[in-house]
Design an enzyme around this catalytic site. Structure first.
Site, PDB file in Angstrom:
ATOM      1  CE  LYS A 195      94.995  38.130 100.824  1.00 41.19           C
ATOM      2  NZ  LYS A 195      95.123  39.533 100.886  1.00 41.19           N
TER       3      LYS A 195
ATOM      4  NE  ARG B 183     103.270  42.168  97.814  1.00 42.19           N
ATOM      5  CZ  ARG B 183     102.064  41.872  98.109  1.00 42.19           C
ATOM      6  NH1 ARG B 183     101.617  40.896  98.899  1.00 42.19           N
ATOM      7  NH2 ARG B 183     100.896  42.691  97.688  1.00 42.19           N
TER       8      ARG B 183
ATOM      9  NE  ARG C 282      96.232  45.828  97.084  1.00 43.96           N
ATOM     10  CZ  ARG C 282      97.171  45.672  97.077  1.00 43.96           C
ATOM     11  NH1 ARG C 282      98.480  46.210  96.864  1.00 43.96           N
ATOM     12  NH2 ARG C 282      97.724  44.224  97.475  1.00 43.96           N
TER      13      ARG C 282
ATOM     14  NE  ARG D  26      90.933  41.286  97.477  1.00 49.65           N
ATOM     15  CZ  ARG D  26      92.140  40.760  97.272  1.00 49.65           C
ATOM     16  NH1 ARG D  26      92.093  39.414  96.281  1.00 49.65           N
ATOM     17  NH2 ARG D  26      93.284  41.279  97.463  1.00 49.65           N
TER      18      ARG D  26
ATOM     19  NE  ARG E 295     100.400  42.887  93.617  1.00 49.95           N
ATOM     20  CZ  ARG E 295      99.282  42.399  94.435  1.00 49.95           C
ATOM     21  NH1 ARG E 295      99.801  41.120  94.939  1.00 49.95           N
ATOM     22  NH2 ARG E 295      98.360  42.836  94.652  1.00 49.95           N
TER      23      ARG E 295
HETATM   24  P1  AMP Z   1      95.545  40.204  95.266  1.00 48.36           P
HETATM   25  O1  AMP Z   1      96.969  39.581  94.244  1.00 48.36           O
HETATM   26  O2  AMP Z   1      94.945  39.088  95.848  1.00 48.36           O
HETATM   27  O3  AMP Z   1      96.421  41.011  96.272  1.00 48.36           O
HETATM   28  O4  AMP Z   1      94.927  40.860  94.022  1.00 48.36           O
HETATM   29  C1  AMP Z   1      95.365  42.128  93.390  1.00 48.36           C
HETATM   30  C2  AMP Z   1      93.971  42.848  92.834  1.00 48.36           C
HETATM   31  O5  AMP Z   1      93.155  42.018  91.984  1.00 48.36           O
HETATM   32  C3  AMP Z   1      93.036  43.282  93.830  1.00 48.36           C
HETATM   33  O6  AMP Z   1      93.467  44.619  94.410  1.00 48.36           O
HETATM   34  C4  AMP Z   1      91.957  43.407  93.164  1.00 48.36           C
HETATM   35  O7  AMP Z   1      92.043  44.616  92.188  1.00 48.36           O
HETATM   36  C5  AMP Z   1      92.017  42.224  92.183  1.00 48.36           C
HETATM   37  N1  AMP Z   1      91.249  40.950  92.691  1.00 48.36           N
HETATM   38  C6  AMP Z   1      91.788  39.854  93.229  1.00 48.36           C
HETATM   39  N2  AMP Z   1      90.946  39.040  93.929  1.00 48.36           N
HETATM   40  C7  AMP Z   1      89.922  39.978  93.725  1.00 48.36           C
HETATM   41  C8  AMP Z   1      88.409  39.386  94.003  1.00 48.36           C
HETATM   42  N3  AMP Z   1      88.258  38.561  94.608  1.00 48.36           N
HETATM   43  N4  AMP Z   1      87.200  40.183  93.683  1.00 48.36           N
HETATM   44  C9  AMP Z   1      87.654  41.251  92.883  1.00 48.36           C
HETATM   45  N5  AMP Z   1      88.986  41.597  92.551  1.00 48.36           N
HETATM   46  C10 AMP Z   1      89.893  40.961  92.867  1.00 48.36           C
END
Ligand code: AMP
Length: 238
Positions: free
Chosen positions: A13, A127, A172, A88, A161
């Site tokens: 993404k 990654r 996740r 989400r 990360r």
């Molecule tokens: P990402 O970089 O999109 O993979 O997001 C990393 C982490 O941030 C996720 O695993 C969640 O812990 C938190 N996070 C990101 N977007 C959301 C969301 N829309 N709702 C809740 N937690 C989020």
């Protein structure tokens, strides 16, 4: 133009979002990046988000929805945005419907990136992100930097990360299945979803996404899917 990009962790993404937003001249808005900015700045919100991120869980809805509401209200989002990682869950999708209630159309397209789960852990384990430019993303096998550990674009240090480690990734994925997959159905019912295979080279996936967005903007809402092998869009009226 307003676009949502949805997909499990490891679907690419972030990689696609940066390229699509640049191509379409719209803002890339990533809740994960917004949280990571808060974490870097040491804010209370960042600390709270970090606890959830490390456990592979979603941050609380109230906080996440406020972060997005504030971000979308900034003038640079007026021209359009591509949301990466939001909504989400269904509560967030409904909140977004409310935030965009006065916009017509509320959304132009929802892209659903599809990837077999077996590929996810492998993709994520390799990654690497750049400490200086969040949009500089590498993979130790598929797009390695020229010098190990250093960003090709700016020379910044590359890192993994915290939440990209295997046990967190499995959590996740579970959260994705139970909470985020229903969001795709929410938008499918509105005829907005195009499913795209996330397999293949970055450019191939990007081309599929651009075809899908072009189709979505020129067609009335239809059920759409992009064939993984050909990249062609299949559509049929609901
Ligand atoms: P990402 O970089 O999109 O993979 O997001 C990393 C982490 O941030 C996720 O695993 C969640 O812990 C938190 N996070 C990101 N977007 C959301 C969301 N829309 N709702 C809740 N937690 C989020």
């Amino acid at each position: 133009m307003r676009i949502l990009l949805i997909g499990p962790p490891g679907a690419g993404k972030g990689t696609q979002a940066v390229r699509l937003a640049a191509h379409l001249s719209i803002q890339h808005v990533s809740t994960g990046d917004l949280f990571r900015e808060h974490i870097d700045q040491g804010t209370e919100l960042g600390q709270n988000a970090l606890t959830h991120m490390r456990a592979g869980l979603l941050a609380p809805d109230e906080v996440t929805i406020e972060v997005i509401r504030e971000r979308l209200a900034r003038p640079d989002a007026e021209r359009g945005f591509l949301l990466d990682g939001f909504p989400r869950n269904l509560a967030q999708a409904e909140a977004l419907d409310g935030i965009l209630a006065d916009s017509k159309p509320r959304l132009d397209a929802v892209l659903d990136l599809e990837i077999p789960e077996a590929q996810v852990v492998r993709r994520i384990a390799g990654r690497r992100l750049c400490r200086q430019g969040r949009e500089h993303i590498f993979h130790v096998e598929h797009s390695p930097p020229e010098v190990a550990g250093a960003c090709d674009v700016c020379g910044g240090e590359l890192y993994q990360r915290d939440d990209d480690r295997a046990t967190t990734v499995r959590k996740r994925l579970e959260v994705y299945r139970s909470e985020t997959a229903p969001v795709v159905d929410h938008y499918r019912a509105q005829g907005l979803v195009t499913t795209i295979s996330a397999l293949g080279q970055v450019q191939e996936v990007l081309d599929r996404a651009l075809v899908a967005i072009g189709q979505a903007r020129s067609m009335p809402p239809v059920r759409r899917a992009v064939a993984p092998s050909t990249g062609k869009v299949r559509g049929c009226r609901p």
